[in-house]
Structures are given as structure tokens and as C-alpha cells.
Design an enzyme around this catalytic site. Structure first.
Site, PDB file in Angstrom:
ATOM      1  N   GLU A  18       1.138   0.330  12.964  1.00 56.48           N
ATOM      2  CA  GLU A  18       2.366   1.123  13.097  1.00 56.48           C
ATOM      3  C   GLU A  18       3.057   1.089  11.743  1.00 56.48           C
ATOM      4  OE1 GLU A  18       3.279   2.968  15.518  1.00 56.48           O
ATOM      5  OE2 GLU A  18       1.872   2.288  17.049  1.00 56.48           O
ATOM      6  N   CYS A  38      12.374   1.928  10.634  1.00 60.97           N
ATOM      7  CA  CYS A  38      11.298   2.911  10.461  1.00 60.97           C
ATOM      8  C   CYS A  38      11.731   4.227  11.086  1.00 60.97           C
ATOM      9  CB  CYS A  38      10.021   2.399  11.101  1.00 60.97           C
ATOM     10  SG  CYS A  38      10.319   1.712  12.720  1.00 60.97           S
TER      11      CYS A  38
HETATM   12  P1  NAD Z   1       5.288  -4.581   4.513  1.00 58.44           P
HETATM   13  O1  NAD Z   1       4.169  -3.622   4.689  1.00 58.44           O
HETATM   14  O2  NAD Z   1       5.677  -4.947   3.140  1.00 58.44           O
HETATM   15  O3  NAD Z   1       4.957  -5.966   5.250  1.00 58.44           O
HETATM   16  C1  NAD Z   1       4.606  -6.025   6.621  1.00 58.44           C
HETATM   17  C2  NAD Z   1       3.850  -7.320   6.869  1.00 58.44           C
HETATM   18  O4  NAD Z   1       2.612  -7.269   6.168  1.00 58.44           O
HETATM   19  C3  NAD Z   1       4.568  -8.573   6.367  1.00 58.44           C
HETATM   20  O5  NAD Z   1       4.351  -9.635   7.271  1.00 58.44           O
HETATM   21  C4  NAD Z   1       3.874  -8.842   5.051  1.00 58.44           C
HETATM   22  O6  NAD Z   1       3.928 -10.196   4.659  1.00 58.44           O
HETATM   23  C5  NAD Z   1       2.452  -8.450   5.395  1.00 58.44           C
HETATM   24  N1  NAD Z   1       1.590  -8.166   4.243  1.00 58.44           N
HETATM   25  C6  NAD Z   1       1.965  -7.775   2.999  1.00 58.44           C
HETATM   26  N2  NAD Z   1       0.862  -7.621   2.238  1.00 58.44           N
HETATM   27  C7  NAD Z   1      -0.198  -7.907   3.015  1.00 58.44           C
HETATM   28  C8  NAD Z   1      -1.598  -7.919   2.799  1.00 58.44           C
HETATM   29  N3  NAD Z   1      -2.122  -7.615   1.628  1.00 58.44           N
HETATM   30  N4  NAD Z   1      -2.392  -8.249   3.833  1.00 58.44           N
HETATM   31  C9  NAD Z   1      -1.888  -8.539   5.052  1.00 58.44           C
HETATM   32  N5  NAD Z   1      -0.576  -8.573   5.302  1.00 58.44           N
HETATM   33  C10 NAD Z   1       0.266  -8.244   4.297  1.00 58.44           C
HETATM   34  O7  NAD Z   1       6.528  -3.986   5.333  1.00 58.44           O
HETATM   35  P2  NAD Z   1       7.994  -4.568   5.473  1.00 58.44           P
HETATM   36  O8  NAD Z   1       8.722  -4.397   4.194  1.00 58.44           O
HETATM   37  O9  NAD Z   1       7.962  -5.905   6.095  1.00 58.44           O
HETATM   38  O10 NAD Z   1       8.611  -3.574   6.573  1.00 58.44           O
HETATM   39  C11 NAD Z   1       9.095  -2.314   6.242  1.00 58.44           C
HETATM   40  C12 NAD Z   1       8.095  -1.229   6.570  1.00 58.44           C
HETATM   41  O11 NAD Z   1       7.700  -1.334   7.929  1.00 58.44           O
HETATM   42  C13 NAD Z   1       8.680   0.176   6.437  1.00 58.44           C
HETATM   43  O12 NAD Z   1       7.730   1.012   5.850  1.00 58.44           O
HETATM   44  C14 NAD Z   1       8.956   0.576   7.886  1.00 58.44           C
HETATM   45  O13 NAD Z   1       8.993   1.957   8.101  1.00 58.44           O
HETATM   46  C15 NAD Z   1       7.802  -0.072   8.581  1.00 58.44           C
HETATM   47  N6  NAD Z   1       8.070  -0.267  10.007  1.00 58.44           N
HETATM   48  C16 NAD Z   1       7.409   0.498  10.918  1.00 58.44           C
HETATM   49  C17 NAD Z   1       7.674   0.361  12.274  1.00 58.44           C
HETATM   50  C18 NAD Z   1       6.969   1.187  13.306  1.00 58.44           C
HETATM   51  O14 NAD Z   1       7.070   0.857  14.488  1.00 58.44           O
HETATM   52  N7  NAD Z   1       6.262   2.216  12.936  1.00 58.44           N
HETATM   53  C19 NAD Z   1       8.630  -0.560  12.670  1.00 58.44           C
HETATM   54  C20 NAD Z   1       9.292  -1.343  11.723  1.00 58.44           C
HETATM   55  C21 NAD Z   1       9.002  -1.184  10.376  1.00 58.44           C
END
Ligand code: NAD
Length: 542
Positions: free
Chosen positions: A304, A338
Site C-alpha cells: 500500500e 496518504c
Molecule cells: P517509507 O517508504 O519511507 O517507509 C515505510 C517503511 O519501510 C518503514 O518502516 C521504513 O523503515 C521501511 N523501509 C525503508 N527502506 C526500506 C527498505 N529498503 N527495505 C525494507 N523496508 C524499508 O514511508 P514512510 O515515510 O514511513 O511513510 C510515508 C509514505 O507512506 C507516504 O508515501 C504515504 O503516502 C505512504 N502511506 C500509504 C498508506 C496507504 O494506505 N496507502 C498509508 C500510510 C502511508
């Protein structure tokens, strides 16, 4: 009592219980209905949590604390960066490998448990969250800067997610479905069975609800979980762990593994012992996880991701309703949802009036400050990188001929001196500008006029994302065309409580199309839980 009456009374009690479980709580993102009693309990919790800031936490594997050889990460509060909220281990690849092994060992017993017993334990976790909602909300204020009403709504949502997925499991009777008999003395059955170990990788912006929901979906289906919260919100992750542990989930079924994406995140993607992976976060990381996870053979991956959510304001719209709805969706939790409304296409005929009302609502309602204060609408953004992205976007908008109707600056005065505070920004800008495409994940709203509803619809769909979208119109034909043609998973018409935000478990499913989501089945909705299971078709003779 005659047997018949006892049976009917039992039925009524069961039905009443079910209804009670699915009743929408008073505080949701739409109502934000805080009472003076909530205020008092929240204020008390803030003072208690303030005394606990700077605590050291371990990870938890197999029900035991697990310090890490990778050292610790200090997480500073975005409200005041001089305050350390928590220290958590920087989990290593070895820590993650250990957690995956342990989860496998726990899986057998957990998946073999009758689903009715699993559901009972899971519901207890929901109750623990509700009991602790004020303290958890206070932690969220310090940890990610979320205001009181949004935090309390979020803890409610987390509990409701557990309850809703439990209810789905019961509704489908554990997903055991007798099929048409192939012949005398033979029967066939479809059984959905859990995969094994799921990795849950969560973002920081809904650190309770989303992480709880993803975990609950996997767990209620009978999987074991290794859960990696974001390093920006590990205390929320710990509170989820604590709720499941205190509810009595067997050791090893749910494991907390805080650590960097580069170590824990990478191991969860690459380790062949992980049978399924669910990720919520940015499109950039999500697509990487999506491509990396299943290498040798197909494995389920649910991703997501982000959004660049449009609202359309047509000539027939109730402009007051539209202005309030857009303001709430654009600036709720600083646009760091999001689902945030980040672009608006407004009919040229009503543009000036709409903008006037929008600016008025923003000026009057969007108070920026310490998120623990009752009157605060917007706390800080999450970190320095977010402030820099905001300032870069503001600069780019100005250079692109954008006209700021509100905001556009960072705030460094008074109690905001040591935090990551910015103004809510409303910018009139050419609709072809890049800022109508990129997800900023900030309180930064771009708006332009259009000459027709068709143009607004085409522009709304001109995006790699497809998460949320809203329309304000009094023309039923336009509304019908909008729902039938908008490329988004979550859609709204004429909603004052938020043009694109405010989904709720069992009420309004939440999932993205295109670059916003990988499976086309939404969280919070009726088709979610079965994604964590695979079908076994059984032919039984005799
Ligand atoms: P992010 O992608 O930076 O991080 C998400 C998670 O992934 C964190 O736990 C992070 O530590 C982990 N991560 C980072 N690099 C990784 C890697 N190489 N391998 C595996 N895991 C890794 O996102 P964020 O800043 O935490 O959240 C914001 C983003 O999330 C925005 O783009 C927002 O739109 C999206 N979001 C989407 C939804 C939805 O339901 N569609 C809901 C909430 C947030």
C-alpha cells in the site's frame, strides 16, 4: 426457561454483542468528538508520558526482550528536537533472522488453533489498546507530532481494525466452505489456510492503526508475524506488541523487530523463510520491496503506497462544504496522510469564491503549535527532511509563477523554535506544474482553475497514483460520471468532514489503485483478511 426461549435469547445476545463490536466509536477522524473527560484524561497522560521520555526499549522475540548488537537509535521529538522520546535497538540482519526462525516455530500451534479461540485472544488485544488509549495518544504526540483528537481517533481505529477482521473471520466461519458434492459418499470443501510467517513493514504516519491493521489481518488468519515499525515511531510499535502480548497471544506469534530498512527491512524482503510480506509506505520503497520479495517462486506481497489525491470543485458545488472539506483533508495531520488532499481543480466560474472560503477556513481553524494542546490543529512535520522538502517546493512554486494564498514558510518562533513547524500552504499554480504530480506528504495544497468537469476529471486521472479522490457537485450526473471514471480506490462526494480523508474499518474500505496499491483489495474492508491465506481444495471420499 423453555429450551426454545433460551436458544432465542442466546441468539439475541450474540447478535447484540456483534452489533456492539461493530458500533462506530464516538471519536473518529470524521467526528473528532472529544469530551471534557477525554481532555482531562489526555492531559494527565501527557504529564505521565513526559516523565517517561528518553526510556530505553528492547526488541521482543519469542516473548522475551532482545537487545541488539547493532547499537541504539535515539529518536528526537519533532515537537522539540532537544527531547529524546526513546532509544530503540538498531536491529541487525541476525536479529531479524532469529525472529523469522522463532515465528516459524510458533506458527504451527497458532495456525492449528480453532479460529474462534484465536479471535477471542485478538479481541482482548483490541480491549488493551482502548484501555491505554490516552497514554498511547500522548506518546504519539511526542513521537510523531500528532494532535490529540487525531491520535485518539487513531487508537480507536486500531482497536476497530482488530475487531472488524475478527468479525470477518467469524462471518466466513474460518473460511471453510463446503462445495457442491461430486457424488454419493464424497464431499469437497474449499479451505483458506494461512501461509506461515508474514513480515509487516509499517510507516510512521499512522503508527498505531496501519501497523495494527496489517498485523491483525495476518494474525487472525493464523499466520505468525515479524513486525518492523518505522524508526520514526517505534514506541507506537512497542504498544502494539504489548497489546498482543498482554492479550495472551502465544510467544513467538508476534515479534517486534525495530531496525533500519537497510538491515531488518532488507532481511525481511530477502529471507526465504518469510512466506508473505505486507508493506505500507512510500511508492519508492514499496516498488522496491514488491520487485525484490518473490525471487524463487511467487509469494504474496501486499504493498500500500502513496497518493496525490485530487478534489474536484464544480460550478454547482456547495462552496462552503467544499472549502471546509478540502481544508480538513489538506491539513489534517499536516497533510502527512496518504489520503491527504494535495491538489484541487476548481471550476473557473466559482474559483474566487471557493478560494476566499478556503483561506478563511484555514486562517480560522488551522492553529499550528504543540500537538498536545487542545486547540492545536497542526503539530510539527516529521523531520528536517520534511521541512526541507516543504521549503524546496515553496521555492519551486514561486519560481513557477505560483501565487501563495496562504503560508509557504517554516515557523521558528515561540514554542515552535526547536521543532519542525511549517505553515499550511495554499498555492494557486499552473495545473501542468510538476507539483501537481509529486507526492510531497506535507501541508502543501496546489490549486488551479478548469473550464469544465471533463477537464477536471481528466486532470485528476493524470497521475501515477490512484488512492483517494473527492468531488463537490450538486449535479447527480456529474457525480455518477465521477464515480464510474475516476481512477482511485477510495472516493467521496460532497463530504464536509474531509474531501479525501477519514476512512473507517467496516464503514469505508481503504486501498489504492495504480501506483498506490498492489492488490486491488482494500484495508479496512471485507476482502482484506483472505489475502493472508491460500486456498486448499479438499476432495474427501468416505
Ligand atoms: P517509507 O517508504 O519511507 O517507509 C515505510 C517503511 O519501510 C518503514 O518502516 C521504513 O523503515 C521501511 N523501509 C525503508 N527502506 C526500506 C527498505 N529498503 N527495505 C525494507 N523496508 C524499508 O514511508 P514512510 O515515510 O514511513 O511513510 C510515508 C509514505 O507512506 C507516504 O508515501 C504515504 O503516502 C505512504 N502511506 C500509504 C498508506 C496507504 O494506505 N496507502 C498509508 C500510510 C502511508
Amino acid at each position: 426457561m423453555p429450551a426454545k426461549r433460551v436458544a432465542s435469547k442466546k441468539k439475541t445476545t450474540r447478535a447484540a454483542k456483534k452489533t456492539a463490536a461493530l458500533q462506530v466509536p464516538r471519536i473518529t477522524y470524521a467526528t473528532l468528538a472529544i469530551t471534557p473527560d477525554d481532555d482531562k484524561k489526555y492531559d494527565d497522560a501527557v504529564e505521565r508520558v513526559r516523565q517517561e521520555l528518553g526510556k530505553h526499549f528492547p526488541n521482543f522475540v519469542n516473548g522475551e526482550s532482545r537487545p541488539s548488537s547493532g547499537g541504539e537509535n535515539a529518536h528526537a521529538s519533532p515537537v522539540d528536537t532537544r527531547k529524546v522520546v526513546s532509544y530503540f535497538p538498531k536491529g541487525t540482519r541476525e536479529d531479524a533472522q532469529h525472529a523469522i526462525r522463532v515465528a516459524h516455530e510458533a506458527f504451527g500451534k497458532w495456525s492449528a488453533m480453532d479460529y474462534r479461540d484465536r479471535v477471542k485472544l485478538m479481541r482482548r488485544a483490541a480491549d488493551r489498546l482502548i484501555e491505554r488509549r490516552y497514554a498511547i495518544s500522548a506518546w504519539m504526540a511526542f513521537e510523531v507530532g500528532k494532535n490529540r483528537a487525531e491520535s485518539l481517533a487513531e487508537v480507536n481505529e486500531a482497536a476497530e481494525l482488530i475487531r472488524y477482521y475478527c468479525e470477518r473471520m467469524e462471518f466466513h466461519k474460518g473460511y471453510v466452505l463446503p462445495l457442491e458434492s461430486p457424488g454419493k459418499g464424497q464431499k469437497t470443501v474449499s479451505v483458506l489456510r494461512p501461509y506461515g510467517v508474514w513480515a509487516v513493514i509499517a510507516p510512521w504516519n499512522f503508527p498505531m492503526a496501519l501497523a495494527t491493521g496489517m498485523s491483525a489481518g495476518a494474525l487472525v488468519a493464523g499466520n505468525a508475524v515479524v513486525f518492523k515499525p518505522s524508526s520514526e515511531s517505534p514506541v507506537a510499535g512497542y504498544e502494539i506488541y504489548r497489546a498482543f502480548a498482554d492479550a495472551g497471544l502465544p510467544n513467538g506469534v508476534f515479534n517486534l523487530m525495530v531496525g533500519p530498512g537497510a538491515t531488518v527491512g532488507a532481511e525481511l524482503q530477502e529471507n526465504p523463510g518469510v512466506n508473505g510480506l505486507i508493506f505500507t509506505g512510500s511508492k519508492e520503497v514499496g516498488m522496491q520491496v514488491y520487485h525484490n520479495f518473490a525471487k524463487g517462486y511467487p509469494k504474496p506481497v501486499i504493498a500500500e503506497m502513496g497518493g496525490k489525491n485530487p478534489a474536484i470543485v464544480t460550478a454547482s458545488a456547495d462552496l462552503d462544504e467544499a472549502a471546509e472539506g478540502v481544508m480538513r483533508a489538506a491539513f489534517g495531520f499536516d497533510g502527512q496522510k496518504c489520503s491527504a488532499n494535495s491538489r484541487v481543480y476548481v471550476d473557473r466560474a466559482v474559483k474566487d469564491k471557493f478560494l476566499e472560503l478556503l483561506v478563511e477556513y484555514t486562517k480560522n481553524r488551522v492553529k499550528v503549535g504543540d500537538p498536545t494542546r487542545k486547540e492545536t490543529f497542526m503539530g510539527p512535520v516529521i523531520n528536517q527532511a520534511a521541512v526541507e522538502t516543504y521549503l524546496r517546493a515553496a521555492d519551486e512554486a514561486r519560481r513557477g509563477g505560483g501565487k501563495f494564498l496562504f503560508g509557504g514558510n517554516a515557523i521558528k518562533t515561540g514554542e515552535m523554535e526547536h521543532g519542525y513547524f511549517v505553515e499550511p500552504a495554499i498555492v494557486e499554480l499552473d495545473k501542468k506544474h510538476r507539483l501537481f504530480q509529486e507526492e510531497l506528504f506535507l501541508p502543501f495544497l496546489v490549486i488551479d482553475a478548469v473550464d469544465s468537469f471533463d477537464e477536471a476529471l481528466a486532470l485528476s486521472n493524470d497521475s501515477e497514483y490512484g488512492l483517494c479522490a473527492g468531488i463537490y457537485s450538486r449535479d447527480q450526473k456529474e457525480i455518477d460520471v465521477f464515480f464510474d471514471n475516476i481512477q482511485a480506490g477510495v472516493t467521496y462526494s460532497n463530504r464536509r468532514a474531509g474531501s479525501t480523508t477519514g476512512a473507517w474499518p467496516g464503514v469505508n474500505s481503504f486501498g489504492g489503485w495504480k501506483g498506490s496499491g498492489s492488490t486491488g483489495k482494500s484495508a479496512l474492508g471485507p476482502y482484506y483478511v483472505q489475502q493472508f491465506m491460500r486456498e486448499q481444495s479438499r476432495w474427501i471420499v468416505g
